[in-house]
Design a protein around this motif. Structure first.
Motif, PDB file in Angstrom:
ATOM      1  N   ASP B 120       0.772  -1.253  -0.046  1.00 13.63           N
ATOM      2  CA  ASP B 120       0.021  -0.059   0.122  1.00 13.63           C
ATOM      3  C   ASP B 120       0.812   1.248  -0.122  1.00 13.63           C
ATOM      4  N   LYS B 121       1.844   1.198   0.372  1.00 16.42           N
ATOM      5  CA  LYS B 121       2.912   2.360   0.616  1.00 16.42           C
ATOM      6  C   LYS B 121       4.328   2.248  -0.026  1.00 16.42           C
ATOM      7  N   THR B 122       4.229   2.045  -1.540  1.00 12.45           N
ATOM      8  CA  THR B 122       5.310   2.127  -2.173  1.00 12.45           C
ATOM      9  C   THR B 122       5.217   2.936  -3.377  1.00 12.45           C
ATOM     10  N   ALA B 124       4.055   4.411  -6.489  1.00 11.69           N
ATOM     11  CA  ALA B 124       2.574   4.098  -6.968  1.00 11.69           C
ATOM     12  C   ALA B 124       2.302   3.559  -8.264  1.00 11.69           C
ATOM     13  N   LEU B 139      -3.560  -4.259  -2.336  1.00  5.82           N
ATOM     14  CA  LEU B 139      -2.526  -3.596  -1.671  1.00  5.82           C
ATOM     15  C   LEU B 139      -2.219  -3.954  -0.292  1.00  5.82           C
ATOM     16  N   ILE B 140      -1.175  -4.510   0.017  1.00  3.58           N
ATOM     17  CA  ILE B 140      -0.687  -5.260   1.133  1.00  3.58           C
ATOM     18  C   ILE B 140       0.017  -4.364   2.242  1.00  3.58           C
ATOM     19  N   THR B 338       1.277  12.343   2.284  1.00  2.00           N
ATOM     20  CA  THR B 338       0.065  11.739   2.216  1.00  2.00           C
ATOM     21  C   THR B 338      -0.398  11.223   0.915  1.00  2.00           C
ATOM     22  N   GLY B 339       0.253  11.551   0.039  1.00  2.00           N
ATOM     23  CA  GLY B 339      -0.122  10.719  -1.462  1.00  2.00           C
ATOM     24  C   GLY B 339       0.345   9.157  -1.500  1.00  2.00           C
ATOM     25  N   PHE B 340       1.507   9.151  -0.578  1.00  6.62           N
ATOM     26  CA  PHE B 340       2.096   7.711  -0.314  1.00  6.62           C
ATOM     27  C   PHE B 340       1.240   6.818   0.797  1.00  6.62           C
ATOM     28  N   ARG B 341       0.310   7.570   1.351  1.00  3.75           N
ATOM     29  CA  ARG B 341      -0.517   7.010   2.478  1.00  3.75           C
ATOM     30  C   ARG B 341       0.124   7.041   3.877  1.00  3.75           C
TER      31      ARG B 341
END
Ligand SMILES: Cc1ncc(COP(=O)(O)O)c(C=O)c1O
Lengths: 461, 369
Positions: B120-122, B124, B139-140, B338-341
């Motif tokens: 989820d946070k990689t 994009a 998305l893990i 924020t855009g990368f969560r």
């Protein structure tokens, strides 16, 4: 369509974490019915029975269905009277799960758009007089009335919300301090209890009235328009939660976070807000807004935009601080600024670090159309109307006066006006608003085509 | 005038997809934010730029050659890489940056109803390309800032076609060591394509960091990405590549756009690849400046996530999007996350010392007001 209904979390991690094995927004209920007719009084019975039948099919109780039908009767009659010729129009009924909406959609060029000012009269010498204007009458029996003027034409939307039983006397389980918890989407039972907990632990100015009806909150979330996340501990105890609503394609309103008996140093509030942000981070939503901020709103997440005053029926008026959080990197932009608002905007942009190139503008006696047209969002439960201008016109101030007077007669104390700084002609209206006791309250970045300045009528508290 | 029936023309998965808007060019931003300098620390570029030999090739480029098409499949580049790594030139496919080869792989293997798996946070782009092409991206969530191998394996279903692992991960800098990668590949057992994105591999000096390229002979379902944008300082020329086993690359070649890598990029990359010294000099700067930043940030009591690669992450006690605006007004451009969560985190690319000092100085101001 007047409502974006895409699932907010279609591709997010929150989706995978929270929605993969729990309740997905409810599917399988009928969502829409439509009817194409002409603006001809002969079709009035058809329009009415369409409304009534759809309303009942979509779950409105008999009295509510009748009220919606009444509002549609009024609206349809009004449309017929204002169109000089018989024109085609589409009626669309929507099942919003917690409400039924009826939309009238027609090509603006076939009608006099002026007639779709909230306060317009059928004709100046109409026998019903100033007080009895079709759209205002229609607004009385529904919760929301919205008038849009878009590229597809004029669209009038009436929304009747369903009636729900108030909270039963079930005892709300005592909440405990949770050291270990996970943030998840609540199952229906948990959501119902969560509504009860909010009402039990928080004063009523910190949550919308709707939350007093657990069934309503459940339907609001099941409809996909609202979302909720709760923090649960090992024994499935809920220690807190947050609710949000996608109020436009760009903006999500956050309610809470609500924490029940958690210690002040708990990370729960921040984790709830993180979950909301992470879920929306890769969508088109540009910012979050908070109008019901609890004391638990974690610091370092939101910026205070300004305050508005809210006058309510059943409680004293209150100044509400509006908080905002951008979800994207601000690319900077250009705005049109009238000299009379320059100081306010400069101060606000400096305070909030918004990079804006300001271009000055004011009316220079150029020819303007004769009649202005306003769009309106009328929210009965909040005694609130939000106006903006669709078309400029020399009668702007008169039109404004008419709206203020009519809304005053209707007992609507909260009148807002939005000016979109992407348009010079809208910025030119600023001195007229200021002369009519509208006060600039806050700047909402990118809320319209460009930044929106929200004006509120009246001197304030 | 015609009215384009966008409603019926556009697939739903495109309708609901949000376009990525890149930042405006520097002069525009400087005008908007009223600053007379701008340190761009948001794109993980190499502070040294391209290696000297590569710069010379650019300088000497004969303009008339711009009138001719480049080699359609980066012929000399592929031959050189094959020689360097002991592989076949046909095991390489070039694209207009590694970004483009991501799309080649997804197009080659996915059809309606299929899914890919990543974090989820990689980076994009894996998620984006899958989503706007109509495929599901599972998305893990990261575990301790790293890719969660077990959760990724657990998420595999009969419609899973590709697993994307960013190694080291942008933005967290975490990596899978060789044992972990091997065990992951053993469990997948060739059933799906596993992509290892090694965009930042040249920055990693750890002994247990795996060289994906060496594993391809053992794991024919493995595809490795590399780029000239990061260590080789050629981000502006857009050149990156993938490699894999002959059979797999033969399939991907079918969905690959030829002629998308221009002549200057090919010639320059060819000169850059042999400049080992450039790698050492870059590592030296990156290591020194990371140490400097770590000390400064620790001193400010800020939480950091500093791993491999030419970037670091910092957690701020404020909204990262507000911090972005404040940093911009100080003439420093960072990546708000924020855009990368990663709400309230920023990512800072490593630059030369002057830029790092400017960042620290701006940070102190950002935190104080
Ligand atoms: C992990 C990762 N992969 C791929 C890319 C894309 O690189 P390129 O410039 O070659 O398209 C980037 C660039 O930021 C990256 O961080």
């Amino acid at each position: 369509m007047y409502k974006m209904k895409q699932s907010l979390f279609s591709t997010s991690s929150l989706c995978y974490m929270i929605f993969s094995d729990s309740e997905v927004p409810m599917k399988g209920y009928s969502t829409e019915a439509s009817l194409t007719i002409s603006s001809d009084m002969q079709f009035l019975p058809l329009a009415m029975s369409f409304t009534e039948a759809s309303a009942k099919a979509f779950g409105l109780e008999k009295t509510d269905a009748l009220k919606l039908t009444l509002a549609c009767e009024e609206t349809f009659t009004y449309i017929c009277k204002t169109s000089k010729e018989t024109r085609s129009l589409v009626m669309k009924a929507t099942n919003g799960l917690y409400y039924v909406g009826v939309q009238f959609l027609f090509n603006a060029s076939d009608f006099d758009p002026r007639a779709f000012n909230l306060t317009a009269q059928v004709s100046p010498d109409d026998e019903q007089g100033l007080d009895e204007m079709g759209l205002i009458i229609a607004s009385r029996s529904v919760e929301r009335l919205q008038i849009f003027h878009g590229s597809e034409g004029v669209s009038l939307v009436l929304v009747k919300e369903k009636s729900y039983p108030p909270m039963s006397k079930i005892t709300i389980p005592e909440s405990k301090t949770l050291r270990d918890f996970t943030v998840v989407a609540p199952d229906p039972g948990t959501l119902k209890l969560f509504a009860g907990q909010i009402v039990h632990y928080y004063p009523d100015h910190l949550y919308p009235r709707d939350f007093r009806f657990p069934g309503k909150l459940m339907d609001m979330v099941a409809s996909g328009e609202y979302g909720a996340a709760v923090a649960v501990g090992k024994e499935e105890l809920t220690g807190g939660g947050v609710v949000w609503f996608q109020s436009s394609g760009k903006m999500v309103e956050v309610f809470g976070p609500y924490l029940f008996n958690q210690p002040p140093q708990s990370s729960m509030a921040a984790r709830l807000i993180n979950a909301v942000i992470e879920g929306l981070a890769k969508t088109g939503i540009l910012f979050l807004i908070v109008m019901y901020a609890t004391p638990e709103l974690p610091s370092g997440y939101f910026e205070p935009l300004g305050a508005i005053d809210i006058f309510k029926k059943d409680s004293p008026p209150a100044a509400i601080t509006v908080y905002c959080r951008q979800l994207k990197e601000d690319p900077g932009s250009t705005v049109w600024v009238h000299p009379e608002l320059e100081e306010f905007l400069k101060k606000e942009y400096r305070r909030l670090y918004f990079a804006r190139r300001m271009k000055p503008t004011e009316s220079a006696g150029e020819a303007r159309p004769e009649h202005s047209v306003f769009a309106a969002r009328f929210v009965k439960a909040q005694n609130t109307v939000i106006l903006n201008t669709i078309w400029d016109g020399v009668d702007f101030s008169d039109n404004l006066d008419r709206h203020i007077r009519t809304l005053g007669n209707e007992g609507i104390p909260n009148i807002f006006f939005e000016i979109d700084l992407a348009y010079a002609w809208q910025a030119n209206l600023i001195p007229l608003l200021l002369r009519r006791e509208f006060i600039p309250r806050l700047v909402l970045p990118y809320a319209g085509e460009g930044d929106i300045v929200l004006f509120q009528h009246g001197k304030g508290l | 005038m015609f009215i384009v029936p966008l409603d019926s023309l556009v697939p739903d998965y495109v309708k609901t997809f949000e376009a990525y808007i890149p930042s405006k060019p520097d002069p525009e931003l400087m005008k908007l934010y009223g600053c007379d300098r701008l340190y761009r620390l948001n794109n993980n570029e190499n502070p040294l730029g391209p290696p000297p030999g590569a710069q010379e090739i650019m300088r000497r480029f004969p303009p008339p050659r711009a009138g001719l098409y480049p080699s359609g499949d980066s012929y000399y580049m592929r031959c050189r890489l094959a020689e360097l790594y002991g592989m076949d030139p046909d095991q390489f496919l070039f694209g207009n940056g590694a970004n483009e080869v991501i799309a080649f792989v997804i197009k080659a293997f996915c059809q309606e109803g299929d899914n890919i798996i990543t974090a989820d946070k990689t980076f994009a782009v894996y998620e984006w390309v899958a989503t706007f092409s109509g495929f599901t991206a599972k998305l893990i969530p990261l575990k301790d800032f790293g890719f969660d191998d077990q959760a990724m394996l657990d998420a595999i279903d009969e419609r899973t076609k590709i697993l994307f692992v960013c190694n080291p991960n942008n933005p967290t800098g975490t990596y899978w060591n060789e044992a972990k990668l091997r065990s992951f590949l053993d469990t997948v057992a060739g059933r799906q394509i596993v992509v290892i994105d090694e965009a930042y591999c040249e920055f990693v000096e750890k002994d247990d960091y795996p060289d994906g390229m060496k594993l391809i002979s053992e794991y024919p379902n493995l595809v490795v990405f590399r780029t000239f944008s990061k260590m080789y300082g050629l981000a502006g020329l857009r050149i990156g590549y993938l490699m894999g086993s002959m059979g797999v690359v033969d399939v991907i070649r079918r969905t690959c756009v030829v002629y998308s890598v221009n002549t200057v990029a090919q010639d320059t990359a060819l000169a850059a690849i042999d400049d080992i010294d450039h790698i050492y000099r870059t590592r030296e700067i990156v290591n020194t400046e990371k140490r400097y930043l770590r000390e400064e940030l620790d001193g400010l009591g800020l939480e950091t996530q500093i791993g491999e690669g030419c970037f670091i992450m910092v957690r701020l006690p404020m909204s990262d999007t507000l911090a972005y605006r404040k940093f911009m007004s100080e003439g420093v451009m960072i990546r708000s996350m924020t855009g990368f969560r990663f709400p309230n985190w920023i990512r800072v690319s490593i630059g030369r010392h002057g830029a790092m000092e400017a960042f620290v100085e701006a940070l102190k101001k950002v935190l104080s007001v």
